[in-house]
Scaffold this motif. Sequence first.
Motif, PDB file in Angstrom:
ATOM      1  N   MET A   1      -0.561  12.593   6.385  1.00 11.43           N
ATOM      2  CA  MET A   1      -0.376  12.485   4.927  1.00 11.43           C
ATOM      3  C   MET A   1      -1.710  12.157   4.271  1.00 11.43           C
ATOM      4  N   ASP A   2      -2.000  12.847   3.171  1.00 14.60           N
ATOM      5  CA  ASP A   2      -3.227  12.596   2.438  1.00 14.60           C
ATOM      6  C   ASP A   2      -3.071  11.306   1.640  1.00 14.60           C
ATOM      7  N   THR A   3      -3.921  10.329   1.943  1.00 13.97           N
ATOM      8  CA  THR A   3      -3.815   9.021   1.283  1.00 13.97           C
ATOM      9  C   THR A   3      -4.865   8.811   0.206  1.00 13.97           C
ATOM     10  N   ALA A   4      -5.826   9.726   0.096  1.00 14.98           N
ATOM     11  CA  ALA A   4      -6.898   9.553  -0.881  1.00 14.98           C
ATOM     12  C   ALA A   4      -6.334   9.400  -2.286  1.00 14.98           C
ATOM     13  N   GLY A   5      -6.824   8.384  -2.995  1.00 15.41           N
ATOM     14  CA  GLY A   5      -6.402   8.150  -4.362  1.00 15.41           C
ATOM     15  C   GLY A   5      -5.095   7.416  -4.504  1.00 15.41           C
ATOM     16  N   LYS A   6      -4.477   7.063  -3.371  1.00 16.57           N
ATOM     17  CA  LYS A   6      -3.186   6.384  -3.404  1.00 16.57           C
ATOM     18  C   LYS A   6      -3.304   4.975  -2.827  1.00 16.57           C
ATOM     19  N   VAL A   7      -2.398   4.116  -3.232  1.00 15.53           N
ATOM     20  CA  VAL A   7      -2.309   2.793  -2.628  1.00 15.53           C
ATOM     21  C   VAL A   7      -1.762   2.947  -1.213  1.00 15.53           C
ATOM     22  N   ILE A   8      -2.403   2.298  -0.255  1.00 17.97           N
ATOM     23  CA  ILE A   8      -1.964   2.326   1.136  1.00 17.97           C
ATOM     24  C   ILE A   8      -1.266   1.009   1.469  1.00 17.97           C
ATOM     25  N   LYS A   9      -0.087   1.110   2.054  1.00 16.49           N
ATOM     26  CA  LYS A   9       0.589  -0.067   2.586  1.00 16.49           C
ATOM     27  C   LYS A   9       0.311  -0.136   4.079  1.00 16.49           C
ATOM     28  N   CYS A  10      -0.148  -1.299   4.528  1.00 18.91           N
ATOM     29  CA  CYS A  10      -0.539  -1.430   5.928  1.00 18.91           C
ATOM     30  C   CYS A  10      -0.366  -2.875   6.379  1.00 18.91           C
ATOM     31  N   LYS A  11      -0.598  -3.101   7.667  1.00 17.44           N
ATOM     32  CA  LYS A  11      -0.498  -4.434   8.234  1.00 17.44           C
ATOM     33  C   LYS A  11      -1.844  -5.156   8.162  1.00 17.44           C
ATOM     34  N   ALA A  12      -1.783  -6.454   7.910  1.00  9.64           N
ATOM     35  CA  ALA A  12      -2.993  -7.286   7.879  1.00  9.64           C
ATOM     36  C   ALA A  12      -2.607  -8.704   8.262  1.00  9.64           C
ATOM     37  N   ALA A  13      -3.586  -9.424   8.771  1.00 12.62           N
ATOM     38  CA  ALA A  13      -3.396 -10.842   9.091  1.00 12.62           C
ATOM     39  C   ALA A  13      -3.839 -11.646   7.871  1.00 12.62           C
ATOM     40  N   VAL A  14      -2.905 -12.285   7.212  1.00  9.77           N
ATOM     41  CA  VAL A  14      -3.188 -12.990   5.960  1.00  9.77           C
ATOM     42  C   VAL A  14      -3.295 -14.495   6.210  1.00  9.77           C
ATOM     43  N   ALA A  15      -4.384 -15.073   5.750  1.00  6.79           N
ATOM     44  CA  ALA A  15      -4.557 -16.531   5.781  1.00  6.79           C
ATOM     45  C   ALA A  15      -4.095 -17.066   4.435  1.00  6.79           C
TER      46      ALA A  15
END
Length: 382
Positions: free
Chosen positions: A1-15
């Motif tokens: 899927m082309d993600t350019a210009g779009k908000v990406i939802k992804c995993k991250a380690a949040v402090a």
Amino acid sequence: MDTAGKVIKCKAAVAWEPNKPVVMEEIEVAPPEAHEIRIKIVATAVCHTDLYFLHERGRAEGFPAVLGHEGAGTVESVGPGVTRFKPGDKVIPLFVSQCRECRFCLNPSTNQCDKSWSSQRPGKRYDVSSDTTSRLKCRGKTLLQYLGTSTFSEYTVVREIAVAKVHDSAPLNKVCLLGCGIATGYGAAVNTAKVQPGSTCAVFGLGAVGLAAVMGCKAAGASRIIAVDVNKDKFPKAKLFGATDFVNPKDHDKPVNQVLAEMTNGGVDFSLECVGNTGVMRSALESCIKGWGISVLTGYNDSQDMSTRSLQFLAGRTLKGSLFGGYKSVDSVPRLVNELMSGKMQLDEFVTHTLPLDRINEAFDLMINREGIRTVLNVSTL
């Protein structure tokens, strides 16, 4: 899927707050704006500076945040005005920028940059001043971008002046180490101290930065490299990188600087402090020989003052600091990657653990318990 210009939802380690484990969350990563690059992080290492900010600094300021600054990945998309990068390029995000325009970038004597996070926000450990300058959000809240990089995430957005393009065949799970610790220690020896062939050196602290400093001293031609640490289990690894002598301060009933002075007929030519402890900083300086001894500090500490007597300097010793090994980041990191790929630099020996991103708290525990040297986190696949 082309993600350019779009908000990406992804995993991250949040402090979310200090002195608490980081939490794996789904975050939103906005598209890059002018002169920014959105990067898909493939691998990232855990540095003691991340641990310091999370557990040792003791301040609520700077949260919530996504930590991490020793990462490598590929360009997902670029913002307006970016011409030196394209999607698919392998890159290393950098916590020291190089704009190539300011008075510091134009001066060959330093790697400081007027546009680095440290120049624009003195005393801060994150690169955001308002909700409009971070591209990361979670649960409706802005996540501060640690050192402008935030590599403990599947995607991040970094300014193009803080990104190094590396060789297409570079192994990202190795070269990520060049984003901080290895470059810092190695460069402190060869660039800042300018260790001379045949000289005697002492390296205080045998974490990743200290071992890299040992490696740098050897590469510079030092004939004697004394490794100093309170953990004797680190000595075999230091020997692998070039250390010739080993001193455990716990084994002596006198200050370590006196021990080194007796071993070297008055003191070492060069000392490198790689701990961040102000007492160790003083010991490193006072271990240098009078007249010409040079001591270089690489350890970070923004909560305590270092003290020594003026006689140490009147006697001819020099104290210097080294940020990122003195390397002009954007220009130098690709060269360091090439040195690695040509066999001129060791990196495999630094990696003692490899874990997926969702086990990041285990990586912090390994560091707290002083187990191993560097843990590399596999974040995503190419």
